[in-house]
Scaffold this motif. Sequence first.
Motif, PDB file in Angstrom:
ATOM      1  N   SER A  38       0.831  -1.199   0.000  1.00  0.00           N
ATOM      2  CA  SER A  38       0.000   0.000   0.000  1.00  0.00           C
ATOM      3  C   SER A  38       0.869   1.252   0.000  1.00  0.00           C
ATOM      4  O   SER A  38       2.014   1.238   0.446  1.00  0.00           O
ATOM      5  N   GLN A  39       0.314   2.306  -0.524  1.00  0.00           N
ATOM      6  CA  GLN A  39       1.024   3.589  -0.593  1.00  0.00           C
ATOM      7  C   GLN A  39       1.186   4.154   0.820  1.00  0.00           C
ATOM      8  O   GLN A  39       0.230   4.209   1.579  1.00  0.00           O
ATOM      9  N   GLN A  40       2.397   4.553   1.135  1.00  0.00           N
ATOM     10  CA  GLN A  40       2.693   5.146   2.438  1.00  0.00           C
ATOM     11  C   GLN A  40       3.108   6.601   2.245  1.00  0.00           C
ATOM     12  O   GLN A  40       3.724   6.938   1.240  1.00  0.00           O
ATOM     13  N   PRO A  41       2.791   7.445   3.218  1.00  0.00           N
ATOM     14  CA  PRO A  41       3.268   8.834   3.120  1.00  0.00           C
ATOM     15  C   PRO A  41       4.790   8.864   3.038  1.00  0.00           C
ATOM     16  O   PRO A  41       5.472   8.018   3.623  1.00  0.00           O
ATOM     17  N   GLU A  42       5.299   9.841   2.295  1.00  0.00           N
ATOM     18  CA  GLU A  42       6.742   9.951   2.125  1.00  0.00           C
ATOM     19  C   GLU A  42       7.445  10.036   3.473  1.00  0.00           C
ATOM     20  O   GLU A  42       7.012  10.737   4.381  1.00  0.00           O
ATOM     21  N   THR A  44       7.744   7.546   5.575  1.00  0.00           N
ATOM     22  CA  THR A  44       7.250   6.537   6.525  1.00  0.00           C
ATOM     23  C   THR A  44       8.160   5.316   6.577  1.00  0.00           C
ATOM     24  O   THR A  44       8.548   4.874   7.668  1.00  0.00           O
ATOM     25  N   TRP A  47      11.595   6.055   8.058  1.00  0.00           N
ATOM     26  CA  TRP A  47      11.451   6.282   9.498  1.00  0.00           C
ATOM     27  C   TRP A  47      11.271   4.956  10.234  1.00  0.00           C
ATOM     28  O   TRP A  47      11.878   4.727  11.282  1.00  0.00           O
ATOM     29  N   ASP A  63      12.966   6.228   1.023  1.00  0.00           N
ATOM     30  CA  ASP A  63      11.926   5.213   1.177  1.00  0.00           C
ATOM     31  C   ASP A  63      12.169   4.029   0.256  1.00  0.00           C
ATOM     32  O   ASP A  63      11.834   2.897   0.592  1.00  0.00           O
TER      33      ASP A  63
END
Length: 87
Positions: A38-42, A44, A47, A63
Amino acid sequence: MADSDGLDEVRADLAWRVELNRNSVELDAEAIEALLASQQPEGTLSWMVACDGNWVLDDAGSDAAAADWLREMVNLIRGVVAEFDAQ
């Protein structure tokens, strides 16, 4: 992985965890795969690897590098589980 000195120590920890609760380790791999699917916020994934995984990547803010590392962890988990199942 948080206190591991290297992949050999991660592998040993996974082997120990598989002996205790194989299904829990399988769920870890499935959770990582779901995260990657799934798409994750930049930021993420990088981190998560740095903070949750306590692992320093060569390209720490990337990422893409973090996703590659997480895929390697899934492969490592699957390999350890396969070795356990082959016993």
